[in-house]
Design a protein around this motif. Sequence first.
Motif, PDB file in Angstrom:
ATOM      1  N   PHE A  98       0.825  -1.210   0.000  1.00 45.05           N
ATOM      2  CA  PHE A  98       0.000   0.000   0.000  1.00 45.05           C
ATOM      3  C   PHE A  98       0.859   1.259   0.000  1.00 45.05           C
ATOM      4  O   PHE A  98       0.672   2.179  -0.803  1.00 45.05           O
ATOM      5  CB  PHE A  98      -0.930  -0.056   1.222  1.00 45.05           C
ATOM      6  CG  PHE A  98      -1.379   1.271   1.750  1.00 45.05           C
ATOM      7  CD1 PHE A  98      -2.266   2.065   1.038  1.00 45.05           C
ATOM      8  CD2 PHE A  98      -0.922   1.724   2.984  1.00 45.05           C
ATOM      9  CE1 PHE A  98      -2.680   3.286   1.534  1.00 45.05           C
ATOM     10  CE2 PHE A  98      -1.337   2.943   3.484  1.00 45.05           C
ATOM     11  CZ  PHE A  98      -2.210   3.736   2.758  1.00 45.05           C
ATOM     12  N   ALA A 101       2.802   1.796  -3.215  1.00 43.83           N
ATOM     13  CA  ALA A 101       1.915   2.270  -4.288  1.00 43.83           C
ATOM     14  C   ALA A 101       1.641   3.765  -4.116  1.00 43.83           C
ATOM     15  O   ALA A 101       1.695   4.540  -5.080  1.00 43.83           O
ATOM     16  CB  ALA A 101       0.612   1.475  -4.288  1.00 43.83           C
ATOM     17  N   ALA A 102       1.360   4.173  -2.872  1.00 45.51           N
ATOM     18  CA  ALA A 102       1.054   5.575  -2.592  1.00 45.51           C
ATOM     19  C   ALA A 102       2.274   6.459  -2.891  1.00 45.51           C
ATOM     20  O   ALA A 102       2.161   7.484  -3.571  1.00 45.51           O
ATOM     21  CB  ALA A 102       0.622   5.729  -1.135  1.00 45.51           C
ATOM     22  N   GLU A 105       2.900   6.846  -6.606  1.00 43.98           N
ATOM     23  CA  GLU A 105       1.937   7.751  -7.239  1.00 43.98           C
ATOM     24  C   GLU A 105       2.370   9.201  -7.043  1.00 43.98           C
ATOM     25  O   GLU A 105       2.299  10.019  -7.963  1.00 43.98           O
ATOM     26  CB  GLU A 105       0.529   7.559  -6.652  1.00 43.98           C
ATOM     27  CG  GLU A 105      -0.171   6.263  -7.048  1.00 43.98           C
ATOM     28  CD  GLU A 105      -0.597   6.234  -8.517  1.00 43.98           C
ATOM     29  OE1 GLU A 105      -0.584   7.286  -9.184  1.00 43.98           O
ATOM     30  OE2 GLU A 105      -0.939   5.130  -8.994  1.00 43.98           O
TER      31      GLU A 105
END
Lengths: 252, 452
Positions: A98, A101-102, A105
């Motif tokens: 998680f 991924a954050a 981004e």
Amino acid sequence: MLEIRNLHAGVEGKTILKGVNLTVQRGEVHAVMGPNGSGKSTLAQILAGREGYEITDGEVIYEGKSLLELDPEERAREGIFLAFQYPVEIPGVNSAYFLKAALNEIRKHKGQPDLDAVEFLALVKQKMKLLDLSEDFLKRPVNEGFSGGEKKRNEIFQMAVLEPKLAILDETDSGLDIDALKIVSNGVNKLRRPGHAQLVITHYQRLLNYIVPDFVHVLFDGRIVRSGERQLALELEERGYEWIIRQEPQLV
Amino acid sequence: MIATQPTREMKVTDPYFKHFERFEKTRSTDGPGWLFPMRKAGLMRFAETGFPTLRDEDWRYTNVAPLASLPFKPVFDSASGFPEARSIRPWPLAQSIGCRLVFVNGCLSPDLSLIPDRNGGVKIKNLKAALREDPDFLHAHFSRYAGNGDNSFAALNTAFFQDGAFIHAPAGSGLTEPILLVFLSTATDGGNTSHPRNLIIAEKGSRLAVFECYYSVNDAVYFTNAVTEVVVGDAARLEHGKFQDESSAAFHMASMHAHLADRCDFRSHSVATGARLSRNNIRIKLDGEGSDCILNGLYLTKGDQLCDHHMIVEHAKPHCNSHEYFNGILDGRSRGVFHGRIFVRPEAQKTDAKQTNKNLLLSDDAAANTKPQLEIYADDVKCTHGATVGQLNDESIFYLRARGIPLETARRMLIHAFAGEIIERIQCESVRNELDRLIWERLEQNPQVAAK
């Protein structure tokens, strides 16, 4: 950096914010205090982009952009971070996956290349020390089965990794014992940067002993009724919110 | 010959009698002497109960009428329809697991099977061979747990089964590598029926992992009617799993009956993606003290599929835990059914029984029926159940988006996670990784997962 102008907002026809004005400059730490039901958390949620609130008037300018027109993920990529009052448990989503991924981004948005697994791990290990977290934390699903204190530490840990320009801490002190409070506030203080700002939302002055604000605002019934320096928080602690409310005849 | 009464229900079961007569003539000398009366009793039981109907409380959400109207063609001859050895390669798990028994249309395929020489003392063979070689040992266990009791399909299996797996871990033995059982259908036309029958015995202190997989070569209408009996001895550890990936036109009826002694550790997974109509009867009897039982299930359905899991967990002795976790991801007009009964006998004090069933609906026409049922006759127990049916949690989506993750990715992440929380409970690493990858791919193929 952030300018909230005459913000009116509500939910399901009920007006909660009734004209909030607040300006935050780079490098500043602002505290927003207020009794239960004054609209503190609503303000935090609206700034982060939570759906379901109706904005009836006013605007929010963040780094020259109209914030309210951005999706929550766009705001996050622009550098806004909300440390949730109640962090959500997400079973089945691994914490490391998680967070990577954050982070990627946000990096992509800044035009930076993705971090690979090795680089990511090196970064998070360094940040984990800051929050006194053990490494098995990363292997667990996001917030699942975490204690109240662990959840709050995890929020600040995410903040450390994502390095937002504007961090909004929504009642980060609630549910923390004194030791956890010290770890969390110590972490927040170490993340202070000249170009970044923090908006600390709290019911109690206790947190402000550790995260020392430059400015204190009192939110009452959807409006900021008093602003001052740190001294204001100490006075509030001593005299209670009643003291201010009585001084503002138009509120009674 | 079997005397029958011409009742209304008998009409449906009549073809089964005809086949049994043929079966009786040609096969009655197969196997030990005690077996044939057992088969006959199975057929009688089936005739007596017939196919269940929606009036039957345990079948109120699952209509088997389309199955009952299917021409019944039991496969008796093993010779035809065997695929070549190399064709096993694409099937999930068959590559990564080095110990496997492969059954084609219910009969063993020695060519496709692979049993290594060293098995840690565990006997792995087909049931037919075991019945021939060790009839007395089998007599003590065979059909003792499945009985012909609560469902006519298990009785039908007892009447007609051809073969299946026999796995026996003697006391103290064990295998860390999993054993794979592949049941493959090569049916091309309607009605072919196979009745796989498995017996797994893990004696005192032994350790085993057994995974059943159900696949098909063609997208045909056929019927698999499987029964697995499991015996877990004192302090034995057994991981059992079933991956049902039948043809999307197939019917799949299966029951798993497990009998647990003292201090066992038993977990059973059911991952279901295939079949037009599938039903899993899972029957657990916790008949010793201090045992742990986990029932873990995931179903992905679309189109007109219906997937039904029906559990009865009986706590007969004190200090046992049973936890059921079932998640369904339902698309199209498909339906998921969960029926979990927990039965706590008066002497089963300090029982800890937990049951959760969560359903994620990806379309407006998908539906889930969930029915927890607690029957508790002891006073010092902890029993909980919870069920949800709905869309993705808005709070979770917002949390992910507030960290910079786009809406679409957030949705996908949560859908994968919904499946992942079940897959995670598979202890056997090779199986877990492969099923995780496979479920991920299946979800990614679904436009509902990526879109919106």
